[in-house]
Write an enzyme that holds these catalytic residues in place. Structure first.
Site, short mmCIF file in Angstrom:
data_model
loop_
_atom_site.label_atom_id
_atom_site.label_comp_id
_atom_site.label_asym_id
_atom_site.label_seq_id
_atom_site.Cartn_x
_atom_site.Cartn_y
_atom_site.Cartn_z
N CYS A 1 18.90 8.24 7.06
CA CYS A 1 19.89 7.15 7.00
C CYS A 1 21.30 7.64 7.32
O CYS A 1 21.99 7.07 8.16
CB CYS A 1 19.85 6.49 5.63
SG CYS A 1 21.07 5.18 5.43
N CYS B 1 20.82 4.66 9.59
CA CYS B 1 21.67 3.50 9.25
C CYS B 1 23.15 3.72 9.52
O CYS B 1 23.81 2.87 10.13
CB CYS B 1 21.50 3.16 7.77
SG CYS B 1 19.84 3.35 7.10
N LYS C 1 24.18 4.56 13.26
CA LYS C 1 23.81 3.38 14.04
C LYS C 1 24.79 2.24 13.81
O LYS C 1 25.23 1.58 14.76
CB LYS C 1 22.40 2.93 13.66
CG LYS C 1 21.98 1.60 14.28
CD LYS C 1 20.84 0.98 13.49
CE LYS C 1 21.29 0.49 12.14
NZ LYS C 1 20.17 -0.05 11.33
N TYR D 1 12.90 -3.35 14.71
CA TYR D 1 14.36 -3.45 14.50
C TYR D 1 15.11 -2.30 15.16
O TYR D 1 16.21 -2.50 15.69
CB TYR D 1 14.68 -3.55 13.01
CG TYR D 1 14.49 -2.28 12.21
CD1 TYR D 1 15.55 -1.42 11.99
CD2 TYR D 1 13.26 -1.96 11.66
CE1 TYR D 1 15.40 -0.26 11.26
CE2 TYR D 1 13.09 -0.80 10.93
CZ TYR D 1 14.16 0.05 10.73
OH TYR D 1 13.99 1.20 10.01
N GLU E 1 17.96 -3.15 17.93
CA GLU E 1 19.34 -2.80 17.60
C GLU E 1 19.96 -1.94 18.69
O GLU E 1 21.08 -2.20 19.15
CB GLU E 1 19.38 -2.07 16.25
CG GLU E 1 19.13 -2.99 15.07
CD GLU E 1 19.00 -2.25 13.76
OE1 GLU E 1 19.16 -2.89 12.70
OE2 GLU E 1 18.74 -1.02 13.78
N HIS F 1 34.57 -23.80 2.86
CA HIS F 1 34.80 -24.42 4.17
C HIS F 1 36.11 -23.92 4.78
O HIS F 1 37.10 -23.73 4.08
CB HIS F 1 34.87 -25.94 3.98
CG HIS F 1 34.98 -26.70 5.26
ND1 HIS F 1 33.92 -26.84 6.13
CD2 HIS F 1 36.04 -27.34 5.83
CE1 HIS F 1 34.32 -27.54 7.17
NE2 HIS F 1 35.60 -27.86 7.01
N GLU G 1 28.42 -21.85 4.38
CA GLU G 1 28.32 -23.09 3.62
C GLU G 1 27.09 -23.91 4.00
O GLU G 1 26.63 -24.74 3.22
CB GLU G 1 29.58 -23.93 3.80
CG GLU G 1 29.76 -24.52 5.18
CD GLU G 1 31.03 -25.37 5.29
OE1 GLU G 1 31.22 -26.26 4.45
OE2 GLU G 1 31.82 -25.11 6.22
#
Length: 458
Positions: A42, A47, A50, A176, A180, A434, A439
């Site tokens: 990682c 992770c 990346k 993934y 990615e 908002h 939302e």
């Protein structure tokens, strides 16, 4: 007998370091060995570096969008070598932090390979070390496909050695990692082709997400080749040629194989300790992460259970609390939020629709819309998708899925609600912020469809 350590951890990735550190803070005498780099995949080739490259790619997209908001931004050439230097410096900084955390907790670190001699004895860089309890946390490794010429292609680790962006990049795989890097390099200036055997990318993810993603990928110029199987890879002068089953071929300057990872159990001599593995090479464990040897446990990707860094960290912490903190507990593998840092990114937590209907009828609430940013830019293929999977009987949110900007950040908060057992009515009475995309998760009022009714009737 007297052991050198109360606990020895093999592997200095996130899970192993957390287990070692927490056990040491509980007063255990702890040793930990790492043969490659502290922080594991990682921090070093996963992770963290990346995500830095994902951030770099996003700056290019923002520069493209700037004119729609009144800015005149001129994009110069991208300098991967410059980014790599900054990225690698950050990785080195994190390496140091891991070492200081272990030292501060009182654990003894070994920059060495550890292998089993027996269930309580290890060879650590040529030194014989004994421990009452042992945790295997050696992670996983990228694998090459069984393909003639596969050695000519890169694995995911090799991406971080690149000093320039290839003009043409061919990515093999549709998980993934493949997607990615496809998005990153397309945004950094490469022409990217993605070859995969299935009809849709991201096997195992929710079907609506899988169906929406190809539009977003192709809109940014990535060329997808579904239902396609590689046959061999050859060098043709200064480029590579990937031959496909059926006779066609594709040419590129670089090829990335992102077709899978395997548990990193090779050479540990597990049989000498009585530790058994599955047919796929993962360490066999029970619900408490105990292996077939009663004094040995395994955590993280080496178990091939749920290969996510935060999951390994949580399990390592829980195991240390259980073994040495007089606080027996387990880390739950249910409702674990996760993200895919494609462009746009994906966030998800809980069950997919296909998994949810196994347990009974569900209501599906789904929306697709253009965010304010992309209404302004007119960029095609950037629609956001949000989906809630709701149990008809209990009204609990069983799954939440999103494709769109800030999906990972939004899904972390949604994940708390799902873990707590929030219902659709809990979402409905929550006031939205908002104007945001987020939302929409609390303003979905019209049921899109029902699913699982036939299974319930049967």
């Amino acid at each position: 007998m007297a052991y050198d350590f109360d606990l020895f951890v093999i592997g200095g990735g996130s899970g192993g370091v957390r287990a070692a550190r927490i056990a040491a803070t509980h007063g255990a005498r702890v040793g930990i060995a790492e043969e490659r780099f502290w922080g594991g995949t990682c921090v070093n080739v996963g992770c963290v570096p990346k995500k830095i490259m994902v951030n770099a790619a996003e700056y290019g997209l923002w520069a493209d969008d700037a004119a729609a908001f009144g800015w005149e931004v001129t994009k110069g050439p991208f300098d991967l070598a410059r980014l790599a230097a900054r990225r690698d410096a950050e990785v080195a900084r994190l390496n140091g932090i891991y070492g200081r955390l272990l030292g501060g907790a009182g654990a003894t670190s070994f920059d060495a390979r550890a292998t089993f001699i027996d269930a309580h004895t290890l060879d650590v860089g040529g030194k014989r070390v004994t421990a009452e309890r042992i945790i295997i946390a050696t992670g996983g490794r990228a694998t090459r496909p069984d393909l003639p010429g596969a050695e000519l292609g890169m694995l995911s680790d090799d991406v971080f050695d690149l000093q320039s962006v290839p003009k043409r990049l061919l990515v093999v795989g549709a998980g993934y990692i493949a997607l990615e890097f496809a998005c990153v390099f397309q945004a950094l200036g490469a022409q990217v082709d993605v070859v995969f055997r299935g009809a849709l990318p991201l096997r195992g993810f929710d079907q609506d997400i899988r169906e929406a993603l190809p539009e977003a990928l192709e809109a940014q110029g990535i060329r997808l080749h579904p239902n396609t199987t590689p046959a061999r890879l050859d060098r043709q002068g200064d480029h590579l040629r990937l031959s496909l089953l059926g006779g066609a071929s594709l040419e590129a300057d670089a090829v990335l194989f992102a077709t899978g990872r395997a548990p990193n159990t090779r050479g540990l001599n597990l049989a000498a300790a009585g530790v058994e593995c599955t047919a796929l090479g993962a360490v066999e464990i029970d619900d408490d992460h105990r292996t077939t040897a009663p004094n040995i446990w395994a955590i993280g990707d080496v178990t091939d259970k749920l290969n996510l860094t935060p999951m390994a960290t949580a399990v390592g912490h829980a195991l240390a609390d259980t073994l040495f903190g007089n606080m027996p507990r387990r880390a739950s593998y249910e409702n674990v939020p996760t993200a895919v840092f494609t462009s746009p990114p994906i966030g998800t937590v809980g069950l997919t629709e296909a998994d949810a209907v196994i347990h009974g009828p569900v209501d599906i609430y789904l929306t697709r819309f253009n965010t304010m940013r992309h209404v302004m830019t007119g960029r095609p293929g950037r629609k956001t998708l949000m989906k809630l999977v709701v149990c008809q009987r209990s009204r609990k949110i069983l799954g939440a899925h999103m494709l769109g900007e800030d999906a990972a950040e939004i899904m972390q908060g949604i994940g708390i609600a799902v873990v707590m057992g929030a219902t659709k009515e809990d979402f409905d009475r929550t006031i939205g912020i908002h104007p945001t995309a987020a939302e929409e998760f609390v303003t979905l009022r019209t049921r899109t469809r029902q699913a699982g009714l036939q299974a319930a009737a049967e």
